[in-house]
Scaffold this motif. Sequence first.
Motif, PDB file in Angstrom:
ATOM      1  N   LEU A 277       4.794   8.120  21.665  1.00 46.46           N
ATOM      2  CA  LEU A 277       5.141   7.321  20.494  1.00 46.46           C
ATOM      3  C   LEU A 277       4.823   8.135  19.245  1.00 46.46           C
ATOM      4  CD1 LEU A 277       3.617   3.905  21.635  1.00 46.46           C
ATOM      5  CD2 LEU A 277       6.041   4.537  21.649  1.00 46.46           C
ATOM      6  N   THR A 278       5.820   8.423  18.442  1.00 48.48           N
ATOM      7  CA  THR A 278       5.645   9.282  17.279  1.00 48.48           C
ATOM      8  C   THR A 278       5.222   8.465  16.061  1.00 48.48           C
ATOM      9  OG1 THR A 278       7.344  10.789  18.091  1.00 48.48           O
ATOM     10  CG2 THR A 278       6.755  10.958  15.756  1.00 48.48           C
ATOM     11  N   PRO A 279       4.047   8.736  15.482  1.00 48.16           N
ATOM     12  CA  PRO A 279       3.626   7.977  14.295  1.00 48.16           C
ATOM     13  C   PRO A 279       4.510   8.275  13.087  1.00 48.16           C
ATOM     14  CG  PRO A 279       1.751   9.080  15.345  1.00 48.16           C
ATOM     15  CD  PRO A 279       2.996   9.653  15.954  1.00 48.16           C
ATOM     16  N   VAL A 280       5.043   7.217  12.496  1.00 46.09           N
ATOM     17  CA  VAL A 280       5.793   7.327  11.250  1.00 46.09           C
ATOM     18  C   VAL A 280       4.862   7.034  10.079  1.00 46.09           C
ATOM     19  CG1 VAL A 280       7.749   6.416   9.941  1.00 46.09           C
ATOM     20  CG2 VAL A 280       7.914   6.665  12.419  1.00 46.09           C
ATOM     21  N   GLN A 281       3.904   6.161  10.313  1.00 47.51           N
ATOM     22  CA  GLN A 281       2.862   5.913   9.334  1.00 47.51           C
ATOM     23  C   GLN A 281       1.637   5.351  10.053  1.00 47.51           C
ATOM     24  OE1 GLN A 281       4.736   2.737   6.844  1.00 47.51           O
ATOM     25  NE2 GLN A 281       2.819   1.654   7.259  1.00 47.51           N
ATOM     26  N   ARG A 282       0.481   5.469   9.383  1.00 48.54           N
ATOM     27  CA  ARG A 282      -0.775   4.982   9.950  1.00 48.54           C
ATOM     28  C   ARG A 282      -1.395   3.865   9.136  1.00 48.54           C
ATOM     29  NH1 ARG A 282      -2.212  10.885  10.469  1.00 48.54           N
ATOM     30  NH2 ARG A 282      -1.716  11.495  12.607  1.00 48.54           N
ATOM     31  N   SER A 283      -1.038   3.774   7.871  1.00 54.26           N
ATOM     32  CA  SER A 283      -1.653   2.764   7.015  1.00 54.26           C
ATOM     33  C   SER A 283      -0.633   2.224   6.032  1.00 54.26           C
ATOM     34  CB  SER A 283      -2.854   3.342   6.252  1.00 54.26           C
ATOM     35  OG  SER A 283      -2.454   4.459   5.472  1.00 54.26           O
ATOM     36  N   GLY A 284      -0.903   1.010   5.557  1.00 55.96           N
ATOM     37  CA  GLY A 284      -0.067   0.389   4.538  1.00 55.96           C
ATOM     38  C   GLY A 284      -0.919  -0.003   3.353  1.00 55.96           C
ATOM     39  N   ALA A 285      -0.257  -0.335   2.248  1.00 50.74           N
ATOM     40  CA  ALA A 285      -0.968  -0.696   1.021  1.00 50.74           C
ATOM     41  C   ALA A 285      -0.373  -1.972   0.437  1.00 50.74           C
ATOM     42  CB  ALA A 285      -0.881   0.429  -0.003  1.00 50.74           C
ATOM     43  N   THR A 286      -1.189  -2.715  -0.277  1.00 48.14           N
ATOM     44  CA  THR A 286      -0.712  -3.904  -0.983  1.00 48.14           C
ATOM     45  C   THR A 286       0.216  -3.475  -2.118  1.00 48.14           C
ATOM     46  OG1 THR A 286      -2.657  -3.835  -2.428  1.00 48.14           O
ATOM     47  CG2 THR A 286      -2.800  -5.204  -0.449  1.00 48.14           C
ATOM     48  N   PRO A 287       1.043  -4.392  -2.646  1.00 43.75           N
ATOM     49  CA  PRO A 287       1.983  -4.021  -3.710  1.00 43.75           C
ATOM     50  C   PRO A 287       1.310  -3.392  -4.925  1.00 43.75           C
ATOM     51  CG  PRO A 287       2.558  -6.166  -2.815  1.00 43.75           C
ATOM     52  CD  PRO A 287       1.248  -5.785  -2.189  1.00 43.75           C
ATOM     53  N   SER A 288       0.121  -3.856  -5.249  1.00 40.51           N
ATOM     54  CA  SER A 288      -0.594  -3.322  -6.411  1.00 40.51           C
ATOM     55  C   SER A 288      -1.279  -1.991  -6.113  1.00 40.51           C
ATOM     56  CB  SER A 288      -1.649  -4.326  -6.877  1.00 40.51           C
ATOM     57  OG  SER A 288      -2.640  -4.500  -5.865  1.00 40.51           O
ATOM     58  N   GLY A 289      -1.395  -1.643  -4.824  1.00 41.75           N
ATOM     59  CA  GLY A 289      -2.101  -0.426  -4.446  1.00 41.75           C
ATOM     60  C   GLY A 289      -3.604  -0.563  -4.481  1.00 41.75           C
ATOM     61  N   HIS A 290      -4.108  -1.789  -4.631  1.00 44.11           N
ATOM     62  CA  HIS A 290      -5.551  -1.964  -4.749  1.00 44.11           C
ATOM     63  C   HIS A 290      -6.254  -1.961  -3.392  1.00 44.11           C
ATOM     64  CE1 HIS A 290      -5.260  -6.084  -3.283  1.00 44.11           C
ATOM     65  NE2 HIS A 290      -6.577  -6.154  -3.326  1.00 44.11           N
ATOM     66  N   ALA A 291      -5.476  -2.110  -2.299  1.00 44.96           N
ATOM     67  CA  ALA A 291      -6.097  -2.210  -0.988  1.00 44.96           C
ATOM     68  C   ALA A 291      -5.230  -1.557   0.077  1.00 44.96           C
ATOM     69  CB  ALA A 291      -6.353  -3.674  -0.615  1.00 44.96           C
ATOM     70  N   LEU A 292      -5.893  -1.056   1.111  1.00 44.49           N
ATOM     71  CA  LEU A 292      -5.250  -0.440   2.267  1.00 44.49           C
ATOM     72  C   LEU A 292      -5.515  -1.274   3.504  1.00 44.49           C
ATOM     73  CD1 LEU A 292      -6.144   3.373   2.007  1.00 44.49           C
ATOM     74  CD2 LEU A 292      -3.825   2.430   2.054  1.00 44.49           C
ATOM     75  N   PHE A 293      -4.658  -1.124   4.525  1.00 43.40           N
ATOM     76  CA  PHE A 293      -4.895  -1.764   5.811  1.00 43.40           C
ATOM     77  C   PHE A 293      -4.260  -0.923   6.898  1.00 43.40           C
ATOM     78  CE2 PHE A 293      -1.324  -3.645   3.578  1.00 43.40           C
ATOM     79  CZ  PHE A 293      -0.268  -3.516   4.470  1.00 43.40           C
ATOM     80  N   GLN A 294      -4.787  -1.044   8.106  1.00 45.61           N
ATOM     81  CA  GLN A 294      -4.211  -0.346   9.247  1.00 45.61           C
ATOM     82  C   GLN A 294      -2.824  -0.898   9.536  1.00 45.61           C
ATOM     83  OE1 GLN A 294      -7.460  -1.115  12.107  1.00 45.61           O
ATOM     84  NE2 GLN A 294      -7.448   1.074  12.486  1.00 45.61           N
TER      85      GLN A 294
END
Length: 301
Positions: A277-294
Amino acid sequence: MTALSQMARQSPDRVVETYAEGKPYDLFFLDAAGVRLVGRKTEAAYPGPDRDGRPAERLKCTLVEARMLLGVVERDQVAEDHVAVFHRPLGDAEKAELFAAAVADPMTDLYYPYAQLGDRVRETEEGGWEVTDESARELDRAEEVLRDYVPDRLAELGFRGGVAYDAACSTGAFLQAVGRRFPGTLTIGQDLSPDMVGRARDRLDEVHCGDGIRPAIPEGSADLVVCRHLNAFVVGTGQAHDLLAAAASRCREGGHVVLLGHTPILISSQWCEMTGLTPVQRSGATPSGHALFQCYVLRKG
């Protein structure tokens, strides 16, 4: 028992964070701008994209913020009865700069390296978790940030709909959001809990009651496979790997597999890559960029 966190200064520029019998699984590592950082997860604020000007809610979910960072990791040590992480503390400006770099890179690796101390593999009760109206609402609320983010991100990555399968669909709210973003998508959920299946039935095209280790759809039949159940406090690590293999087998070549959850994911993106399974991304961010999540988005093949 609450975590025992001892900030014992060894020198003016070094700190050791020690957890004994508590919650070492609240410690997260973040690889940003070539630096490995350690932080401690607490409740996070999420105003949501549709609530500008309204007070932010505090969510017990997978969000991490710059203020939660502790420092630059120098060494970590796992003993029989405690976890210790040696790190150089960061100032607020340094935290903000490094966190902004992490938000800007979807391949940023955010991970939780420690489980509960001791052998505490959770066994799912036959028939699934006991569900109340209140717990179902809380689960949906905690996953709101994921429902807001993932469908639009999938569109950016080229997903156009088809067959979407959630191996542990819970109330069906997440897969329903995918279906709304991609009209015409066939949404198929499965859950061990008959109660959850009942709640999801009005939201999805098909719902099956059963253990995700035995997926209800044929191999290679899904364009999108969602795994929201490979998390701490849901299954053990060995179970998580077996469940991922079962779910991923239902994804067609070139399709997408998404791993996420409102508690830490037990499987690393590196392990996913080793299984094809090829990772395209590992993390995402809220619209404001104030927080990250797996948020692992993986392409099969």
